[in-house]
Design a protein around this motif. Sequence first.
Motif, PDB file in Angstrom:
ATOM      1  N   LEU A   5      37.333  43.676  35.460  1.00 24.11           N
ATOM      2  CA  LEU A   5      36.451  43.223  34.381  1.00 24.11           C
ATOM      3  C   LEU A   5      35.134  42.696  34.939  1.00 24.11           C
ATOM      4  O   LEU A   5      34.063  42.946  34.367  1.00 24.11           O
ATOM      5  CB  LEU A   5      37.145  42.142  33.552  1.00 24.11           C
ATOM      6  CG  LEU A   5      38.441  42.535  32.841  1.00 24.11           C
ATOM      7  CD1 LEU A   5      38.993  41.340  32.062  1.00 24.11           C
ATOM      8  CD2 LEU A   5      38.202  43.715  31.909  1.00 24.11           C
ATOM      9  N   MET A   6      35.204  41.963  36.043  1.00 23.25           N
ATOM     10  CA  MET A   6      33.990  41.414  36.640  1.00 23.25           C
ATOM     11  C   MET A   6      33.082  42.523  37.160  1.00 23.25           C
ATOM     12  O   MET A   6      31.857  42.471  37.013  1.00 23.25           O
ATOM     13  CB  MET A   6      34.361  40.439  37.758  1.00 23.25           C
ATOM     14  CG  MET A   6      35.066  39.184  37.268  1.00 23.25           C
ATOM     15  SD  MET A   6      35.634  38.097  38.606  1.00 23.25           S
ATOM     16  CE  MET A   6      34.066  37.541  39.282  1.00 23.25           C
ATOM     17  N   ALA A   7      33.682  43.556  37.755  1.00 20.05           N
ATOM     18  CA  ALA A   7      32.894  44.688  38.237  1.00 20.05           C
ATOM     19  C   ALA A   7      32.259  45.433  37.062  1.00 20.05           C
ATOM     20  O   ALA A   7      31.092  45.864  37.133  1.00 20.05           O
ATOM     21  CB  ALA A   7      33.767  45.621  39.061  1.00 20.05           C
ATOM     22  N   ALA A   8      33.004  45.566  35.970  1.00 20.38           N
ATOM     23  CA  ALA A   8      32.482  46.239  34.788  1.00 20.38           C
ATOM     24  C   ALA A   8      31.325  45.471  34.164  1.00 20.38           C
ATOM     25  O   ALA A   8      30.459  46.054  33.495  1.00 20.38           O
ATOM     26  CB  ALA A   8      33.599  46.443  33.765  1.00 20.38           C
ATOM     27  N   ALA A   9      31.283  44.165  34.375  1.00 19.85           N
ATOM     28  CA  ALA A   9      30.190  43.339  33.869  1.00 19.85           C
ATOM     29  C   ALA A   9      28.936  43.460  34.731  1.00 19.85           C
ATOM     30  O   ALA A   9      27.874  42.959  34.352  1.00 19.85           O
ATOM     31  CB  ALA A   9      30.629  41.880  33.793  1.00 19.85           C
ATOM     32  N   GLY A  10      29.061  44.100  35.898  1.00 16.82           N
ATOM     33  CA  GLY A  10      27.894  44.311  36.747  1.00 16.82           C
ATOM     34  C   GLY A  10      27.842  43.467  37.995  1.00 16.82           C
ATOM     35  O   GLY A  10      26.852  43.512  38.736  1.00 16.82           O
ATOM     36  N   ILE A  11      28.898  42.693  38.279  1.00 24.43           N
ATOM     37  CA  ILE A  11      28.932  41.903  39.514  1.00 24.43           C
ATOM     38  C   ILE A  11      29.220  42.836  40.687  1.00 24.43           C
ATOM     39  O   ILE A  11      30.123  43.667  40.622  1.00 24.43           O
ATOM     40  CB  ILE A  11      29.998  40.802  39.427  1.00 24.43           C
ATOM     41  CG1 ILE A  11      29.648  39.820  38.299  1.00 24.43           C
ATOM     42  CG2 ILE A  11      30.138  40.054  40.751  1.00 24.43           C
ATOM     43  CD1 ILE A  11      30.745  38.814  37.997  1.00 24.43           C
ATOM     44  N   VAL A  12      28.447  42.705  41.740  1.00 27.89           N
ATOM     45  CA  VAL A  12      28.603  43.542  42.926  1.00 27.89           C
ATOM     46  C   VAL A  12      29.468  42.814  43.941  1.00 27.89           C
ATOM     47  O   VAL A  12      29.200  41.651  44.284  1.00 27.89           O
ATOM     48  CB  VAL A  12      27.237  43.891  43.545  1.00 27.89           C
ATOM     49  CG1 VAL A  12      27.407  44.688  44.837  1.00 27.89           C
ATOM     50  CG2 VAL A  12      26.390  44.663  42.551  1.00 27.89           C
ATOM     51  N   PHE A  13      30.500  43.474  44.436  1.00 29.49           N
ATOM     52  CA  PHE A  13      31.380  42.902  45.449  1.00 29.49           C
ATOM     53  C   PHE A  13      31.028  43.513  46.809  1.00 29.49           C
ATOM     54  O   PHE A  13      30.970  44.725  46.953  1.00 29.49           O
ATOM     55  CB  PHE A  13      32.846  43.189  45.139  1.00 29.49           C
ATOM     56  CG  PHE A  13      33.316  42.647  43.825  1.00 29.49           C
ATOM     57  CD1 PHE A  13      32.937  41.388  43.391  1.00 29.49           C
ATOM     58  CD2 PHE A  13      34.148  43.407  43.009  1.00 29.49           C
ATOM     59  CE1 PHE A  13      33.379  40.893  42.183  1.00 29.49           C
ATOM     60  CE2 PHE A  13      34.597  42.918  41.802  1.00 29.49           C
ATOM     61  CZ  PHE A  13      34.213  41.657  41.385  1.00 29.49           C
ATOM     62  N   ARG A  14      30.838  42.659  47.802  1.00 30.68           N
ATOM     63  CA  ARG A  14      30.622  43.124  49.175  1.00 30.68           C
ATOM     64  C   ARG A  14      31.677  42.470  50.058  1.00 30.68           C
ATOM     65  O   ARG A  14      31.567  41.300  50.433  1.00 30.68           O
ATOM     66  CB  ARG A  14      29.206  42.792  49.656  1.00 30.68           C
ATOM     67  CG  ARG A  14      28.105  43.556  48.925  1.00 30.68           C
ATOM     68  CD  ARG A  14      26.789  43.498  49.683  1.00 30.68           C
ATOM     69  NE  ARG A  14      26.913  44.119  51.011  1.00 30.68           N
ATOM     70  CZ  ARG A  14      25.932  44.135  51.919  1.00 30.68           C
ATOM     71  NH1 ARG A  14      24.761  43.563  51.636  1.00 30.68           N
ATOM     72  NH2 ARG A  14      26.121  44.701  53.093  1.00 30.68           N
ATOM     73  N   THR A  15      32.718  43.213  50.356  1.00 30.66           N
ATOM     74  CA  THR A  15      33.801  42.714  51.187  1.00 30.66           C
ATOM     75  C   THR A  15      33.598  43.141  52.631  1.00 30.66           C
ATOM     76  O   THR A  15      32.815  44.040  52.934  1.00 30.66           O
ATOM     77  CB  THR A  15      35.151  43.241  50.680  1.00 30.66           C
ATOM     78  OG1 THR A  15      35.122  44.677  50.666  1.00 30.66           O
ATOM     79  CG2 THR A  15      35.441  42.741  49.278  1.00 30.66           C
ATOM     80  N   GLY A  16      34.333  42.476  53.522  1.00 27.25           N
ATOM     81  CA  GLY A  16      34.195  42.782  54.940  1.00 27.25           C
ATOM     82  C   GLY A  16      32.843  42.417  55.503  1.00 27.25           C
ATOM     83  O   GLY A  16      32.421  42.952  56.531  1.00 27.25           O
ATOM     84  N   VAL A  17      32.151  41.483  54.840  1.00 26.03           N
ATOM     85  CA  VAL A  17      30.827  41.053  55.278  1.00 26.03           C
ATOM     86  C   VAL A  17      30.886  39.572  55.629  1.00 26.03           C
ATOM     87  O   VAL A  17      31.056  38.724  54.745  1.00 26.03           O
ATOM     88  CB  VAL A  17      29.758  41.291  54.193  1.00 26.03           C
ATOM     89  CG1 VAL A  17      28.399  40.786  54.664  1.00 26.03           C
ATOM     90  CG2 VAL A  17      29.686  42.762  53.824  1.00 26.03           C
TER      91      VAL A  17
END
Length: 491
Positions: free
Chosen positions: A203-215
Motif C-alpha cells: 500500500l505504501m509503495a502504491a501511494a508513491g513512497i520509494v523504498f531503497r533497500t541495501g543502502v
Amino acid sequence: MASIHAFKSVPRAIPAKRPVEERLRDYNEIYVDQTEAETVVQASRCMDCGVPFCHSGCPLGNIIPDFNDAVYHGNWQEAYEILSETNNFPEFTGRICPAPCESACVLGINADPVTIEFIERSIAERGYENGWARPQLPLKPATGKSVGVVGSGPAGMAAAEQLRKAGHEVTLYERNDKIGGLLRYGIPDFKLEKSVIDRKLELMAAAGIVFRTGVNVGVDITADELREMHDAIVLTGGSTIPRDLPIAGRELRGVHFAMDYLERQNRSVSGAPALAGGVIRAEGKHVVVIGGGDTGADCVGTSNRHRAASVTQIELLVKPPETRHESTPWPNWPMQLRTSTSHEEGCEREWALLTKHFVGNDEGHVTGVVICNIEWTYDETTGRSGFVEVAGTERTLPCDLALLAVGFMHPQKEGLLEQLGVEHDARGNVAAIEYQTSVPGVFAAGDLRRGQSLVVWAIAEGREAAVKVDEYLTGARSILEKREENMMMVV
C-alpha cells in the motif's frame, strides 16, 4: 456507549492460543483470530467514560471508545476509519503492543480492562479483508519537496507515510535487504508474521513512497550526497548499539547478543540471505537468557522452538509483584509480573541474580554462567539504589548458549550521524527539540531520539516528526496536525 450493562456482566476474554506442542513445531502466530461476534462482545464492555483515560494511556491518542462503539453496532468500516486516523499500523499494534491503553482503562480500576489491543487487531484484519485498507494518497497537490527518511522501522515507516500524505516526495532508506527494521528482523514471526508487514508495504509503495533497500546511508551514500538529494532528512535509525556485559569469559564462543540470535532466526524463517555463520542454534543446548524483558522472552520462545535442552531466563532486578504495585497506581503503567506466551511454553525464571562471569572448556566454548543472589539497597541520602551480594549463594548454571538481552545504549554514531554533525544528549541519543536536530533540515524520531522504547511510541514519534518536517518545508501549519484535536488531555 456500546452496551450499558456489559462491563458488569461480560468477562474479559482474549483470543484463543494454539496448543503449545502445535506452535512449537512452527513459527506461525500464536493467537487465533477472534470471530466478529467475539470481538463485538468484547467491544461492548467499553463504558465510553466521560474522561477516557485510555486516550492518554495510548501514545498515539487512539480514539478508543469511538471505535469500540462502532464495532458494537456493526459499523466495521467506520471503526477502521476512526482507528486509522491516529494509527498508521493497527495491524502491528494489535499484535505486539503491551497496550498501555489497557492499563489506563477506567474499567481496570476494579475489574479487568477492555481488550483494546485485540479489538484493534480485529478491526485491522477486517480492513484488509474488505478492501478498506488503501494507499494513503496525498491530501493536497504535490509540493515539489523531497524528504529522505533513513531507517525503515516503525518510526521511519510512519514518518514516510505521513509525509507522503502531505504531498511530498518520500524515499525510505534501509541498509538491510528488506524494509521493516525491528519489525522485520527483531520480532519473531510467532508474534508478527512478516506477511503482515509486506501487505502494508504494498500500500505504501502504491501511494508513491520509494523504498531503497541495501543502502547504508553514511557509507554507500554520504551525508552531503543525501542532503543534496532531499530538502529535508528524517533520522529514524533506531537504538542499535546493544548494551554489553563486560565480564570475564565474555569472549567465549556461544555468548551472543540477543538481537543477533533473533535476526538470524528471522532471516531463516523468511528465506532471506543468511548472515555469515548462519543461524545460531539452541537445539539440545542449555540456554541462559540474561535479561528479563520482551527481547529476552523472544529468545525464550525461539529457543523453545529450537528444542533446547533447557531454557533459563535471569534478571538483575527483584521479582515484580503479581498484581499492580502501589508505587504505580492506576492509570500509570503498572509495575507487576508479566508472563509471555514464550514463558508458558517452558522456561525457568529467576530474579535478583548477578551474572559474575562465564566459564568455558578447553576449546573456548561457554559451558556455564556463574551467578549469585543479590539484595537491593536504597540510600535515602543520595536517593540511589544499589545491591550487595548474598554470601554463600554463588553457583554455576550449565550453559551452552548465553544470550545477552540487557537492552540498547544509543544509535550508531559512526557514519551518517558523525558526517551530519548532529549533537547528542547525555545518553548518547540524537538531541532534538520538537524533532529538529542541531542541523537545519535534519530531523530525528523514534528510538534514535528518545532511546529504546515501544513500537507504539516509535509510530507516534514518526507521525509527530512528520508534522514538524511538513511545517519546515511549507512554512505553514501542517495539514497533518490533527492529533491535538483528537487527544483528550487529562489533567
